[in-house]
Design an enzyme around this catalytic site. Structure first.
Site, PDB file in Angstrom:
ATOM      1  N   LYS A   1       0.825  -1.213   0.000  1.00 21.81           N
ATOM      2  CA  LYS A   1       0.000   0.000   0.000  1.00 21.81           C
ATOM      3  C   LYS A   1       0.851   1.251   0.000  1.00 21.81           C
ATOM      4  O   LYS A   1       0.458   2.266  -0.575  1.00 21.81           O
ATOM      5  CB  LYS A   1      -0.969  -0.006   1.188  1.00 21.81           C
TER       6      LYS A   1
ATOM      7  N   LYS B   1     -14.131  -5.599  -7.398  1.00 18.49           N
ATOM      8  CA  LYS B   1     -14.980  -4.510  -7.850  1.00 18.49           C
ATOM      9  C   LYS B   1     -14.191  -3.447  -8.597  1.00 18.49           C
ATOM     10  O   LYS B   1     -14.624  -2.939  -9.613  1.00 18.49           O
ATOM     11  CB  LYS B   1     -15.698  -3.887  -6.645  1.00 18.49           C
TER      12      LYS B   1
ATOM     13  N   LYS C   1      -8.283 -11.983 -10.347  1.00 18.61           N
ATOM     14  CA  LYS C   1      -9.144 -12.265  -9.213  1.00 18.61           C
ATOM     15  C   LYS C   1     -10.359 -11.331  -9.251  1.00 18.61           C
ATOM     16  O   LYS C   1     -10.229 -10.165  -9.620  1.00 18.61           O
ATOM     17  CB  LYS C   1      -8.326 -12.011  -7.941  1.00 18.61           C
TER      18      LYS C   1
END
Ligand code: TRP
Ligand code: SF4
Length: 327
Positions: A114, A197, A194
């Site tokens: 991240k 959204k 994978k």
């Protein structure tokens, strides 16, 4: 009667849920609710550790609440609440900050990934993310945490934090076990990445049935089946992997035979999947609609969830403060 063992899991508020979330996690949690006392929290305080838009966050949390409640995490069977409604989590997080070695945080893979994505905006919150997660778990003295493979490292750190606290201040927190589910890791309708959204390859749990069909109809199948009479191999087909989620075994075996013998076409095969999927999702979508019509009842359920959670959290926190020498 001995008290039931306790479970906690955190749900990222990434909005409406998709069938990967449903079959990969929620279905499993619903099963666990028969045997464990369950706490589920929508982790809005974790969501603000990276760049975000406040309006969008609000909508995503609400969507996550409605979808998860509709999918089976109702207030009668578990304690469902929003993390920021139970401020004891952040207070315990501070206490745990003071027993967590900095080096451990820098090693976390999720942090490294991240911080790559955030670049200019790597905050102390992002670094401390795993300590808040440890607080989420330890504050209920959870026996086990059902999560995906990707959370194994955070769980290991949670146990390490519990051990350090216990070593320094006296045995207090049980070390929670990791309960890795059946882990139906499913691919998106692109058959490549994978299901996610944000990648735009997801089938939403409460999406309109026609919209779902419009996604399935053109979806890639086994490439060997260029024409209707070309035999195919189900094990190379993403749609067949979806059948494993919702189609009973006997019907699935029949489909596999039909595919290998070219007696069933891909469109018919997809229609069967669509029908079976809708048998699972129709009631979820209907419950979702009913909840959306009564937001006050949803808010009340969340209030009760937070209240129930706070009773337990308060007690654990008080004990921890006492042990640490806080008056
Ligand atoms: N970090 C978890 C994830 O990315 C979410 C989470 C937050 C969590 N707190 C938790 C999971 C506590 C399990 C237990 O999915
Ligand atoms: Fe896939 Fe079904 Fe087509 Fe076989 S018949 S390739 S399993 S969609």
């Amino acid at each position: 009667m001995s008290p039931r063992k306790r479970i906690l899991s955190g749900i990222q508020p990434s909005g409406a849920i998709h069938i990967g979330n449903y079959f990969g996690a929620i279905e499993n949690w619903v099963r666990l609710m028969d045997d464990y006392e369950c706490f589920f929290t929508i982790v809005d305080l974790h969501a603000i550790t990276i760049s975000y838009d406040p309006k969008l966050l609000q909508r995503r949390v609400w969507d996550a609440v409605l979808d998860n409640m509709a999918a089976g995490l109702g207030p009668k069977k578990c304690t469902l609440f929003i993390q920021s409604h139970v401020p004891e989590h952040t207070e315990l997080c501070w206490l745990l900050n003071c027993v967590t070695p900095l080096g451990e945080l820098n090693r976390m893979t999720q942090f490294k990934e991240k911080s790559e994505q955030e670049r200019e905006n790597v905050t102390a919150g992002l670094l401390n993310y795993p300590i808040l997660q440890a607080a989420d778990i330890l504050i209920y003295r959870a026996d086990a945490v059902p999560v995906g493979e990707d959370q194994a490292q955070h769980l290991e750190l949670t146990r390490e934090i519990a051990r350090r606290f216990n070593g320094r201040f006296g045995g207090y927190f049980p070390e929670p076990a990791t309960l890795v589910g059946r882990g139906a890791r499913i691919l998106g309708i692109d058959g490549a990445a994978k299901m996610s959204k944000s990648l735009g390859n997801a089938i939403g749990v409460t999406e309109d049935p026609d919209a779902i069909w419009e996604k399935l109809r053109p979806a890639k199948t086994d490439e060997a089946r260029k024409r209707r009479h070309d035999p195919g191999e189900p094990d190379r087909c993403n749609i067949y992997s979806y059948h494993k989620l919702a189609t009973p075994e006997a019907e699935r075996a029949e489909i596999a035979r039909g595919c290998r013998g070219a007696t069933i076409g891909c469109i018919d095969c997809k229609k069967i999947f669509h029908r079976n999927l809708m048998a699972v999702l129709d009631p979820v979508r209907e419950r979702r609609q009913a909840l959306a019509r009564d937001p006050e009842a949803v808010r009340e359920a969340l209030r009760q969830g937070a209240e129930r959670a706070r009773r337990v959290a308060r007690e654990t926190l008080d004990g921890a403060k006492k042990l640490m020498g806080l008056l």
